[in-house]
Structure formats: C-alpha cells, structure tokens
Design an enzyme around this catalytic site. Sequence first.
Site, PDB file in Angstrom:
ATOM      1  N   SER A  73       0.822  -1.211   0.000  1.00  0.00           N
ATOM      2  CA  SER A  73       0.000   0.000   0.000  1.00  0.00           C
ATOM      3  C   SER A  73       0.856   1.261   0.000  1.00  0.00           C
ATOM      4  O   SER A  73       2.002   1.266   0.450  1.00  0.00           O
ATOM      5  CB  SER A  73      -0.903   0.031   1.231  1.00  0.00           C
TER       6      SER A  73
HETATM    7  N1  SAH Z   1      -0.451  -5.225   4.014  1.00  0.00           N
HETATM    8  C1  SAH Z   1       0.292  -5.558   2.808  1.00  0.00           C
HETATM    9  C2  SAH Z   1      -0.442  -5.134   1.548  1.00  0.00           C
HETATM   10  C3  SAH Z   1      -1.101  -6.258   1.052  1.00  0.00           C
HETATM   11  S1  SAH Z   1      -1.947  -6.189  -0.499  1.00  0.00           S
HETATM   12  C4  SAH Z   1       1.665  -5.001   2.804  1.00  0.00           C
HETATM   13  O1  SAH Z   1       2.024  -4.217   3.680  1.00  0.00           O
HETATM   14  O2  SAH Z   1       2.436  -5.371   1.901  1.00  0.00           O
HETATM   15  C5  SAH Z   1      -3.283  -7.252  -0.033  1.00  0.00           C
HETATM   16  C6  SAH Z   1      -2.894  -8.635   0.415  1.00  0.00           C
HETATM   17  O3  SAH Z   1      -4.070  -9.289   0.825  1.00  0.00           O
HETATM   18  C7  SAH Z   1      -2.275  -9.500  -0.671  1.00  0.00           C
HETATM   19  O4  SAH Z   1      -1.060 -10.017  -0.221  1.00  0.00           O
HETATM   20  C8  SAH Z   1      -3.316 -10.588  -0.890  1.00  0.00           C
HETATM   21  O5  SAH Z   1      -2.744 -11.825  -1.266  1.00  0.00           O
HETATM   22  C9  SAH Z   1      -3.981 -10.640   0.458  1.00  0.00           C
HETATM   23  N2  SAH Z   1      -5.329 -11.202   0.466  1.00  0.00           N
HETATM   24  C10 SAH Z   1      -6.319 -11.029  -0.438  1.00  0.00           C
HETATM   25  N3  SAH Z   1      -7.407 -11.714  -0.082  1.00  0.00           N
HETATM   26  C11 SAH Z   1      -7.108 -12.355   1.080  1.00  0.00           C
HETATM   27  C12 SAH Z   1      -7.821 -13.249   1.955  1.00  0.00           C
HETATM   28  N4  SAH Z   1      -9.070 -13.641   1.707  1.00  0.00           N
HETATM   29  N5  SAH Z   1      -7.194 -13.704   3.055  1.00  0.00           N
HETATM   30  C13 SAH Z   1      -5.917 -13.332   3.336  1.00  0.00           C
HETATM   31  N6  SAH Z   1      -5.197 -12.507   2.555  1.00  0.00           N
HETATM   32  C14 SAH Z   1      -5.780 -12.023   1.436  1.00  0.00           C
END
Ligand code: SAH
Length: 227
Positions: A73
């Site tokens: 993000s």
């Molecule tokens: N907080 C992260 C940003 C993540 S982007 C950072 O600091 O890098 C969103 C993330 O959510 C992705 O890695 C994706 O794989 C995960 N995601 C999407 N749907 C999900 C679910 N149902 N359960 C767990 N993770 C999920």
Amino acid sequence: MVDDRFAEARRRLILEIEQEAAVTEPWTGRSRFAPAVMAAIARVPRHEFVATTERDIAYANRPLPIGHGQTISQPYIVAVMTDLLDIAPGDRVLEIGTGCGYQAAVLAELAKEVFSVEVVPTLAAAARERLIRLGYRNVSIRVGDGYDGWPEHAPFDGIIVTSAPPRIPDRLAEQLRPGGRLVIPVGAAGETQMLFRCEKTSDGAITKEAKLPVAFVPMVPAGPAVE
Ligand code: SAH
C-alpha cells in the site's frame, strides 16, 4: 537495520504524509497522525520490502508491486489506517493480508503482538523470512483465508484489513474485543471502496464510521465455504 542511503528519502516521505494528513482532514477527522505512528513509519526500512529493482522508489508516496498481482500500500494509506487503529503499546493486533509484511512491521513497532493472515503461501513465507531478518520478533504469520480471522488468538484489540471485501466479514467483527477497533476498506471489486473505522461497543454492537474513499485489491475468497 536502517540503511543511511535512504535516510533523506525517508524524511521526505514523512513530510509528504504529514501534508496529505492535513489535506485529508475533512475526511478522516485527523489533521495529523500520532507521533508514535509517524515514528514507526520513519523507522521501518521500506526499501527492504520491495524488489531490488524498485528500491530507488521505495520511499515514493505510492503503492508498489510485490508480485502475484498484489501491491504494497501507499505509505500515506499505511499511516492513516494505522492511526485509525489507535494502537496502545500492550495491544494485540490482527492483520488480514500480510503481502510483503510492510504494514505488519509498522504495526509491530506499535503493538505488543501482531498476527497476520495471508492467502498466498509464497508471499507469507517471504514476509516471514524478511521480518525475522529485520529483527521483528512479535509478528506471527499464518497462511489461510482472512475471512476466518485467527480465532485461536482472538479477541484482538485491533483488526486491520488490507484488501477489500464486499461487506464487513462477520467472523472478523466477532474476533474484536469490546472497545476494539476494526479498520477496513469495503466495496465491490472495481467500485469505489470506503475505508471504515469500526468499533465494538460493550454490548457487542459494531459502530461504523466512513473515513476515506480508497482503492484496494479485492479480498479473495480462498475456499468454497466463503460466499
Ligand atoms: N499489508 C500488505 C499489503 C497487502 S496487499 C503489505 O504491507 O504489503 C493485499 C494482500 O491481501 C495480498 O497479499 C493478498 O494476497 C492478500 N489477500 C487477499 N485476499 C485475502 C484473503 N481472503 N485472506 C488473506 N489474505 C488475502
């Protein structure tokens, strides 16, 4: 842990986040973020969380690709979401969507314990290795469906969701303690999402405040059990 080559870029980023916090105050109700939140962002070496090819722009105030079609993000978004969680030093926080582990590291600077759930196994493994290498000992990562939360460690003082579900998942609301905060983007994939700050009241009800229009990747349903 912090590479001085990036010190100036990190300082600039802090100023940009402060400016954006002031500009978005009509939405968020917060013209500046807690000093502890800004200090956490100033401490976490964001360049360690991106691909080596992206290192030079690691401190730009924008999202960056982390593989698997996912993004880390934008730093301002990490800051505002962390601020809205109102973390106290003794808190236990659940994150849904570990990604590269950057948000988890920021949380780990502020909370006692961080639990993070990631649906993509290779992202979870890389984040776990990276956070250990950087010295974060208070983060636990589990591969699984974030819709389930992490019931074994519930209730949580705060829950932060970094991908957008179409509505607030019941099981996450259940895993908040009374007085606990939930910060979550909600909206259908491809539509404008709204970032909400929710709080569980002493009688178990969930209050919901719209804070900011945002654009997150959709939260994917990992298994057939999830609608
Ligand atoms: N907080 C992260 C940003 C993540 S982007 C950072 O600091 O890098 C969103 C993330 O959510 C992705 O890695 C994706 O794989 C995960 N995601 C999407 N749907 C999900 C679910 N149902 N359960 C767990 N993770 C999920």
